[in-house]
Design a protein around this motif. Structure first.
Motif, PDB file in Angstrom:
ATOM      1  N   THR A   1     -43.136   9.118  27.913  1.00 47.31           N
ATOM      2  CA  THR A   1     -42.093   8.669  26.990  1.00 47.31           C
ATOM      3  C   THR A   1     -41.372   9.889  26.424  1.00 47.31           C
ATOM      4  OG1 THR A   1     -43.534   8.660  25.021  1.00 47.31           O
ATOM      5  CG2 THR A   1     -43.410   6.616  26.315  1.00 47.31           C
ATOM      6  N   ILE A   2     -40.161   9.627  25.943  1.00 44.30           N
ATOM      7  CA  ILE A   2     -39.380  10.654  25.264  1.00 44.30           C
ATOM      8  C   ILE A   2     -38.882  10.085  23.945  1.00 44.30           C
ATOM      9  CG2 ILE A   2     -38.659  11.907  27.342  1.00 44.30           C
ATOM     10  CD1 ILE A   2     -35.992  10.375  27.229  1.00 44.30           C
ATOM     11  N   ASN A   3     -38.459  10.977  23.046  1.00 49.82           N
ATOM     12  CA  ASN A   3     -37.895  10.547  21.779  1.00 49.82           C
ATOM     13  C   ASN A   3     -36.596   9.787  22.043  1.00 49.82           C
ATOM     14  OD1 ASN A   3     -35.847  11.031  19.502  1.00 49.82           O
ATOM     15  ND2 ASN A   3     -37.820  11.378  18.537  1.00 49.82           N
ATOM     16  N   ALA A   4     -36.419   8.668  21.336  1.00 49.08           N
ATOM     17  CA  ALA A   4     -35.226   7.835  21.531  1.00 49.08           C
ATOM     18  C   ALA A   4     -34.499   7.575  20.219  1.00 49.08           C
ATOM     19  CB  ALA A   4     -35.626   6.516  22.194  1.00 49.08           C
ATOM     20  N   ASP A   5     -34.710   8.428  19.219  1.00 49.47           N
ATOM     21  CA  ASP A   5     -34.084   8.197  17.916  1.00 49.47           C
ATOM     22  C   ASP A   5     -32.574   8.019  18.011  1.00 49.47           C
ATOM     23  OD1 ASP A   5     -36.442   8.208  16.434  1.00 49.47           O
ATOM     24  OD2 ASP A   5     -36.341  10.362  16.037  1.00 49.47           O
ATOM     25  N   GLY A   6     -31.887   8.748  18.911  1.00 51.21           N
ATOM     26  CA  GLY A   6     -30.441   8.668  19.004  1.00 51.21           C
ATOM     27  C   GLY A   6     -29.919   7.757  20.100  1.00 51.21           C
TER      28      GLY A   6
ATOM     29  N   ASP B   1     -41.505   4.790  12.107  1.00 52.86           N
ATOM     30  CA  ASP B   1     -42.161   5.375  13.282  1.00 52.86           C
ATOM     31  C   ASP B   1     -41.103   6.057  14.153  1.00 52.86           C
ATOM     32  OD1 ASP B   1     -44.554   4.307  12.437  1.00 52.86           O
ATOM     33  OD2 ASP B   1     -44.709   2.824  14.047  1.00 52.86           O
ATOM     34  N   GLU B   2     -41.554   7.043  14.905  1.00 52.15           N
ATOM     35  CA  GLU B   2     -40.657   7.692  15.855  1.00 52.15           C
ATOM     36  C   GLU B   2     -40.254   6.678  16.926  1.00 52.15           C
ATOM     37  OE1 GLU B   2     -40.489  11.616  18.731  1.00 52.15           O
ATOM     38  OE2 GLU B   2     -42.434  10.835  18.134  1.00 52.15           O
ATOM     39  N   ARG B   3     -38.988   6.674  17.285  1.00 56.59           N
ATOM     40  CA  ARG B   3     -38.496   5.812  18.355  1.00 56.59           C
ATOM     41  C   ARG B   3     -38.827   6.488  19.681  1.00 56.59           C
ATOM     42  NH1 ARG B   3     -38.114   2.296  14.428  1.00 56.59           N
ATOM     43  NH2 ARG B   3     -36.150   2.188  13.380  1.00 56.59           N
ATOM     44  N   ARG B   4     -39.443   5.757  20.607  1.00 56.37           N
ATOM     45  CA  ARG B   4     -39.834   6.301  21.906  1.00 56.37           C
ATOM     46  C   ARG B   4     -39.261   5.418  23.000  1.00 56.37           C
ATOM     47  NH1 ARG B   4     -41.324  11.234  21.624  1.00 56.37           N
ATOM     48  NH2 ARG B   4     -42.337  11.058  23.632  1.00 56.37           N
ATOM     49  N   SER B   5     -39.048   6.008  24.153  1.00 57.12           N
ATOM     50  CA  SER B   5     -38.565   5.266  25.314  1.00 57.12           C
ATOM     51  C   SER B   5     -39.322   5.732  26.542  1.00 57.12           C
ATOM     52  CB  SER B   5     -37.066   5.516  25.516  1.00 57.12           C
ATOM     53  OG  SER B   5     -36.607   4.870  26.690  1.00 57.12           O
ATOM     54  N   LEU B   6     -39.654   4.787  27.403  1.00 55.53           N
ATOM     55  CA  LEU B   6     -40.219   5.156  28.702  1.00 55.53           C
ATOM     56  C   LEU B   6     -39.185   5.960  29.485  1.00 55.53           C
ATOM     57  CD1 LEU B   6     -41.877   1.758  29.631  1.00 55.53           C
ATOM     58  CD2 LEU B   6     -43.057   3.889  29.071  1.00 55.53           C
ATOM     59  N   VAL B   7     -39.662   6.818  30.362  1.00 53.31           N
ATOM     60  CA  VAL B   7     -38.771   7.599  31.211  1.00 53.31           C
ATOM     61  C   VAL B   7     -38.627   6.864  32.539  1.00 53.31           C
ATOM     62  CG1 VAL B   7     -38.422   9.783  32.419  1.00 53.31           C
ATOM     63  CG2 VAL B   7     -39.465   9.762  30.123  1.00 53.31           C
ATOM     64  N   VAL B   8     -37.404   6.463  32.844  1.00 52.06           N
ATOM     65  CA  VAL B   8     -37.124   5.783  34.101  1.00 52.06           C
ATOM     66  C   VAL B   8     -36.592   6.811  35.101  1.00 52.06           C
ATOM     67  CG1 VAL B   8     -35.716   4.017  35.224  1.00 52.06           C
ATOM     68  CG2 VAL B   8     -36.683   3.594  32.950  1.00 52.06           C
ATOM     69  N   VAL B   9     -37.199   6.831  36.276  1.00 50.49           N
ATOM     70  CA  VAL B   9     -36.754   7.722  37.349  1.00 50.49           C
ATOM     71  C   VAL B   9     -36.002   6.860  38.365  1.00 50.49           C
ATOM     72  CG1 VAL B   9     -37.464   9.370  39.125  1.00 50.49           C
ATOM     73  CG2 VAL B   9     -38.807   9.166  37.011  1.00 50.49           C
ATOM     74  N   PRO B  10     -34.695   7.109  38.537  1.00 53.43           N
ATOM     75  CA  PRO B  10     -33.943   6.305  39.507  1.00 53.43           C
ATOM     76  C   PRO B  10     -34.426   6.581  40.930  1.00 53.43           C
ATOM     77  CG  PRO B  10     -32.561   8.040  38.572  1.00 53.43           C
ATOM     78  CD  PRO B  10     -33.868   8.099  37.860  1.00 53.43           C
ATOM     79  N   PRO B  11     -34.317   5.604  41.823  1.00 53.05           N
ATOM     80  CA  PRO B  11     -34.833   5.776  43.186  1.00 53.05           C
ATOM     81  C   PRO B  11     -34.366   7.047  43.891  1.00 53.05           C
ATOM     82  CG  PRO B  11     -34.208   3.493  42.852  1.00 53.05           C
ATOM     83  CD  PRO B  11     -33.759   4.254  41.625  1.00 53.05           C
ATOM     84  N   HIS B  12     -33.121   7.449  43.678  1.00 50.42           N
ATOM     85  CA  HIS B  12     -32.623   8.657  44.351  1.00 50.42           C
ATOM     86  C   HIS B  12     -33.338   9.926  43.863  1.00 50.42           C
ATOM     87  CE1 HIS B  12     -30.080   8.812  40.704  1.00 50.42           C
ATOM     88  NE2 HIS B  12     -30.106  10.116  40.903  1.00 50.42           N
ATOM     89  N   ALA B  13     -34.039   9.864  42.730  1.00 54.93           N
ATOM     90  CA  ALA B  13     -34.717  11.042  42.179  1.00 54.93           C
ATOM     91  C   ALA B  13     -36.240  10.985  42.342  1.00 54.93           C
ATOM     92  CB  ALA B  13     -34.354  11.200  40.703  1.00 54.93           C
ATOM     93  N   TRP B  14     -36.774   9.947  42.978  1.00 55.28           N
ATOM     94  CA  TRP B  14     -38.227   9.838  43.113  1.00 55.28           C
ATOM     95  C   TRP B  14     -38.816  11.045  43.828  1.00 55.28           C
ATOM     96  CZ3 TRP B  14     -38.997   4.042  44.820  1.00 55.28           C
ATOM     97  CH2 TRP B  14     -38.669   3.212  43.742  1.00 55.28           C
TER      98      TRP B  14
END
Length: 131
Positions: free
Chosen positions: A59-64, A76-89
């Motif tokens: 996860t990464i910070n997602a406050d903004g 609480d700190e806002r967090r987001s999962l990190v999505v890796v697009p298929p072209h970057a796998w």
């Protein structure tokens, strides 16, 4: 650990905008599964000798972030999962520690489909709910 891409048809985050916990489901509008950035490793349970494989989602910070900044409990700190697009796998799986950090970015809001979990129209009206 070693990097991996974790397939996920959807994921859930808690929305507290109403003052109480309301689970929201996130899906890609295309219906394709997410590829979530993760780390995995094997270790041996010292008590049983069992070899265990385990993984974690990054996860990464997602406050903004305009969408993910709305989720999690107030204060609480806002967090987001990190999505890796298929072209970057391939890049994610084979990156050095330094170049892997370049892929830990926020996802564009256009790639979100989300709404309160459990409601029949939640997924169909995802973009309207978020924007």
């Amino acid at each position: 650990g070693q990097r991996c891409v974790i397939p996920a048809g959807s994921f859930f985050e808690p929305c507290w905008e109403s003052g109480k916990h309301v689970p929201w489901r996130f899906r890609q509008p295309s219906g394709e599964p997410w590829g979530l950035a993760g780390l995995w490793n094997t270790w041996t349970d010292k008590q049983t000798g069992e070899i265990v494989e385990s993984y974690t989602m990054l996860t990464i910070n997602a406050d903004g972030h305009p969408v993910m900044g709305r989720f999690h409990k107030p204060g609480d700190e806002r967090r987001s999962l990190v999505v890796v697009p298929p072209h970057a796998w391939h890049k994610w799986l084979n990156a050095t520690t330094g170049t892997a950090s370049d892929l830990l970015t926020e996802m564009p809001t256009s790639e979100f489909g989300a709404g309160p979990a459990g409601g029949k129209g939640a997924d169909a009206n995802a973009q309207a709910v978020l924007l």
